[in-house]
Design a protein around this motif. Structure first.
Motif, PDB file in Angstrom:
ATOM      1  N   MET A   1      16.284   0.091  -6.888  1.00 44.81           N
ATOM      2  CA  MET A   1      15.028   0.749  -6.555  1.00 44.81           C
ATOM      3  C   MET A   1      14.632   0.396  -5.118  1.00 44.81           C
ATOM      4  O   MET A   1      14.663  -0.770  -4.723  1.00 44.81           O
ATOM      5  N   ALA A   2      14.253   1.399  -4.357  1.00 47.91           N
ATOM      6  CA  ALA A   2      13.911   1.176  -2.951  1.00 47.91           C
ATOM      7  C   ALA A   2      12.542   0.503  -2.828  1.00 47.91           C
ATOM      8  O   ALA A   2      11.657   0.726  -3.639  1.00 47.91           O
ATOM      9  N   MET A   3      12.421  -0.313  -1.814  1.00 49.90           N
ATOM     10  CA  MET A   3      11.132  -0.949  -1.544  1.00 49.90           C
ATOM     11  C   MET A   3      10.180   0.075  -0.929  1.00 49.90           C
ATOM     12  O   MET A   3      10.595   0.921  -0.143  1.00 49.90           O
ATOM     13  N   ILE A   4       8.930  -0.036  -1.297  1.00 51.16           N
ATOM     14  CA  ILE A   4       7.902   0.827  -0.727  1.00 51.16           C
ATOM     15  C   ILE A   4       7.327   0.090   0.476  1.00 51.16           C
ATOM     16  O   ILE A   4       6.963  -1.078   0.363  1.00 51.16           O
ATOM     17  N   SER A   5       7.273   0.772   1.617  1.00 55.42           N
ATOM     18  CA  SER A   5       6.683   0.091   2.767  1.00 55.42           C
ATOM     19  C   SER A   5       5.270   0.626   3.006  1.00 55.42           C
ATOM     20  O   SER A   5       5.061   1.823   3.163  1.00 55.42           O
ATOM     21  N   TYR A   6       4.313  -0.295   2.963  1.00 57.16           N
ATOM     22  CA  TYR A   6       2.908   0.041   3.201  1.00 57.16           C
ATOM     23  C   TYR A   6       2.198  -1.225   3.651  1.00 57.16           C
ATOM     24  O   TYR A   6       2.330  -2.278   3.037  1.00 57.16           O
ATOM     25  N   LYS A   7       1.445  -1.102   4.742  1.00 59.30           N
ATOM     26  CA  LYS A   7       0.652  -2.225   5.234  1.00 59.30           C
ATOM     27  C   LYS A   7      -0.805  -1.941   4.886  1.00 59.30           C
ATOM     28  O   LYS A   7      -1.330  -0.887   5.240  1.00 59.30           O
ATOM     29  N   ASP A   8      -1.431  -2.863   4.159  1.00 58.70           N
ATOM     30  CA  ASP A   8      -2.836  -2.666   3.787  1.00 58.70           C
ATOM     31  C   ASP A   8      -3.677  -2.302   5.009  1.00 58.70           C
ATOM     32  O   ASP A   8      -3.508  -2.886   6.079  1.00 58.70           O
ATOM     33  N   CYS A   9      -4.575  -1.348   4.832  1.00 61.30           N
ATOM     34  CA  CYS A   9      -5.479  -1.015   5.938  1.00 61.30           C
ATOM     35  C   CYS A   9      -6.658  -1.991   5.906  1.00 61.30           C
ATOM     36  O   CYS A   9      -6.965  -2.595   4.883  1.00 61.30           O
ATOM     37  N   THR A  10      -7.286  -2.157   7.037  1.00 67.52           N
ATOM     38  CA  THR A  10      -8.440  -3.049   7.152  1.00 67.52           C
ATOM     39  C   THR A  10      -9.682  -2.216   7.462  1.00 67.52           C
ATOM     40  O   THR A  10      -9.572  -1.097   7.996  1.00 67.52           O
ATOM     41  N   PRO A  11     -10.866  -2.753   7.149  1.00 64.37           N
ATOM     42  CA  PRO A  11     -12.099  -2.011   7.448  1.00 64.37           C
ATOM     43  C   PRO A  11     -12.211  -1.592   8.917  1.00 64.37           C
ATOM     44  O   PRO A  11     -12.719  -0.511   9.220  1.00 64.37           O
ATOM     45  N   ASP A  12     -11.700  -2.433   9.830  1.00 67.32           N
ATOM     46  CA  ASP A  12     -11.805  -2.132  11.264  1.00 67.32           C
ATOM     47  C   ASP A  12     -10.986  -0.910  11.672  1.00 67.32           C
ATOM     48  O   ASP A  12     -11.262  -0.286  12.694  1.00 67.32           O
ATOM     49  N   GLU A  13      -9.961  -0.585  10.904  1.00 71.30           N
ATOM     50  CA  GLU A  13      -9.111   0.568  11.244  1.00 71.30           C
ATOM     51  C   GLU A  13      -9.754   1.900  10.860  1.00 71.30           C
ATOM     52  O   GLU A  13      -9.312   2.944  11.309  1.00 71.30           O
ATOM     53  N   LEU A  14     -10.760   1.856  10.001  1.00 70.42           N
ATOM     54  CA  LEU A  14     -11.352   3.092   9.495  1.00 70.42           C
ATOM     55  C   LEU A  14     -12.220   3.768  10.544  1.00 70.42           C
ATOM     56  O   LEU A  14     -13.094   3.146  11.123  1.00 70.42           O
ATOM     57  N   ASP A  15     -11.973   5.041  10.768  1.00 70.84           N
ATOM     58  CA  ASP A  15     -12.851   5.845  11.611  1.00 70.84           C
ATOM     59  C   ASP A  15     -13.861   6.472  10.654  1.00 70.84           C
ATOM     60  O   ASP A  15     -13.652   7.563  10.136  1.00 70.84           O
ATOM     61  N   TYR A  16     -14.919   5.715  10.366  1.00 75.29           N
ATOM     62  CA  TYR A  16     -15.903   6.155   9.379  1.00 75.29           C
ATOM     63  C   TYR A  16     -17.300   5.798   9.851  1.00 75.29           C
ATOM     64  O   TYR A  16     -17.539   4.700  10.348  1.00 75.29           O
ATOM     65  N   THR A  17     -18.222   6.734   9.694  1.00 72.55           N
ATOM     66  CA  THR A  17     -19.626   6.503  10.008  1.00 72.55           C
ATOM     67  C   THR A  17     -20.450   6.925   8.803  1.00 72.55           C
ATOM     68  O   THR A  17     -20.252   8.030   8.283  1.00 72.55           O
ATOM     69  N   ILE A  18     -21.339   6.058   8.372  1.00 70.34           N
ATOM     70  CA  ILE A  18     -22.208   6.387   7.239  1.00 70.34           C
ATOM     71  C   ILE A  18     -22.930   7.699   7.508  1.00 70.34           C
ATOM     72  O   ILE A  18     -23.447   7.919   8.598  1.00 70.34           O
ATOM     73  N   THR A  25      -5.410   7.639   9.229  1.00 64.36           N
ATOM     74  CA  THR A  25      -4.019   7.981   8.940  1.00 64.36           C
ATOM     75  C   THR A  25      -3.307   6.713   8.501  1.00 64.36           C
ATOM     76  O   THR A  25      -3.351   5.704   9.205  1.00 64.36           O
ATOM     77  N   ILE A  26      -2.708   6.770   7.309  1.00 73.74           N
ATOM     78  CA  ILE A  26      -1.927   5.632   6.829  1.00 73.74           C
ATOM     79  C   ILE A  26      -0.459   6.056   6.784  1.00 73.74           C
ATOM     80  O   ILE A  26      -0.149   7.247   6.809  1.00 73.74           O
ATOM     81  N   THR A  27       0.418   5.077   6.730  1.00 80.13           N
ATOM     82  CA  THR A  27       1.850   5.365   6.660  1.00 80.13           C
ATOM     83  C   THR A  27       2.419   4.697   5.415  1.00 80.13           C
ATOM     84  O   THR A  27       2.253   3.492   5.226  1.00 80.13           O
ATOM     85  N   VAL A  28       3.038   5.513   4.569  1.00 87.19           N
ATOM     86  CA  VAL A  28       3.706   5.001   3.382  1.00 87.19           C
ATOM     87  C   VAL A  28       5.138   5.494   3.450  1.00 87.19           C
ATOM     88  O   VAL A  28       5.382   6.705   3.532  1.00 87.19           O
ATOM     89  N   ASN A  29       6.089   4.566   3.442  1.00 85.76           N
ATOM     90  CA  ASN A  29       7.513   4.949   3.541  1.00 85.76           C
ATOM     91  C   ASN A  29       7.778   5.860   4.736  1.00 85.76           C
ATOM     92  O   ASN A  29       8.454   6.884   4.606  1.00 85.76           O
TER      93      ASN A  29
END
Length: 101
Positions: A1-18, A25-29
């Motif tokens: 089974m292949a490993m899944i590559s994903y790095k947890d995102c952090t709150p600072d990476e989010l482009d979000y405004t209340i 954009t996240i990267t999975v595999n």
């Protein structure tokens, strides 16, 4: 089974405004997935939920229930807390979706 590559995102990476939403954009595999955040009314009328949708679709559709109180829109601490909730939700959803946990 292949490993899944994903790095947890952090709150600072989010482009979000209340109150305005945002995206990330996240990267999975090595595949880019664009997440969009939109603030929507919660069942409790004092609160707002934050919906998370993905492009391509069907990878993620999550929601942070009662993400923040409507009267705290201009509060930096509240925004920080919502970003933390969003990051946790995204990381958990990705792990569930791709069988990492």
């Amino acid at each position: 089974m292949a490993m899944i590559s994903y790095k947890d995102c952090t709150p600072d990476e989010l482009d979000y405004t209340i109150g305005k939403g945002g995206n990330l954009t996240i990267t999975v595999n090595d595949k880019k997935i664009v997440l969009t955040f939109s603030d929507v009314p919660a069942e409790n009328s004092d609160y707002m939920n934050v919906k998370i949708l993905s492009e391509p679709k069907h990878i993620m559709a999550s929601i942070v229930i009662d993400a923040y109180q409507k009267d705290k829109v201009d509060d930096p601490e509240t925004e920080k807390m919502v970003k933390e909730k969003l990051a946790n939700c995204i990381n958990t959803a990705v792990k569930n979706r791709f069988g990492l946990i």
